[in-house]
Design a protein around this motif. Sequence first.
Motif: not given
Length: 128
Positions: A20-21, A28-31, A38-43
Amino acid sequence: MNNIITNIALVACGGAFGATLRYLIAMGMLSLFGKGFPFATLTVNVLGSLIMGAVFQIVQQETITTSPWWPLIGVGFLGALTTFSTFSMDNVLLIQQGELIKAMLNVVLNVVVCILAAYVGTLLVLKS
């Protein structure tokens, strides 16, 4: 047998929260940054590495016991939060799009920053 069932339930519970997180961070990263990198995966990988380092050190110091915390956090939560398969696919897509520099940057950032984050996680626990 009862211990195995308990551990499976802990992994499942932790996995639900981690997944879920991960989803919320990805949205959030996509928006914030769009689909260009790919900032979401990195984050999630950096955050998960930081937490893994801290949890590992806490378990090593015997501040908390391995069970129930390792199955819940180390396996379930962090296993669902972090992602190697998405990291791999992100790089395949970047390469297919001719974004070789972005793909190399993504590999270097994920490997180097995640290892540093895990190390920092252990240091945070050692200094407290």
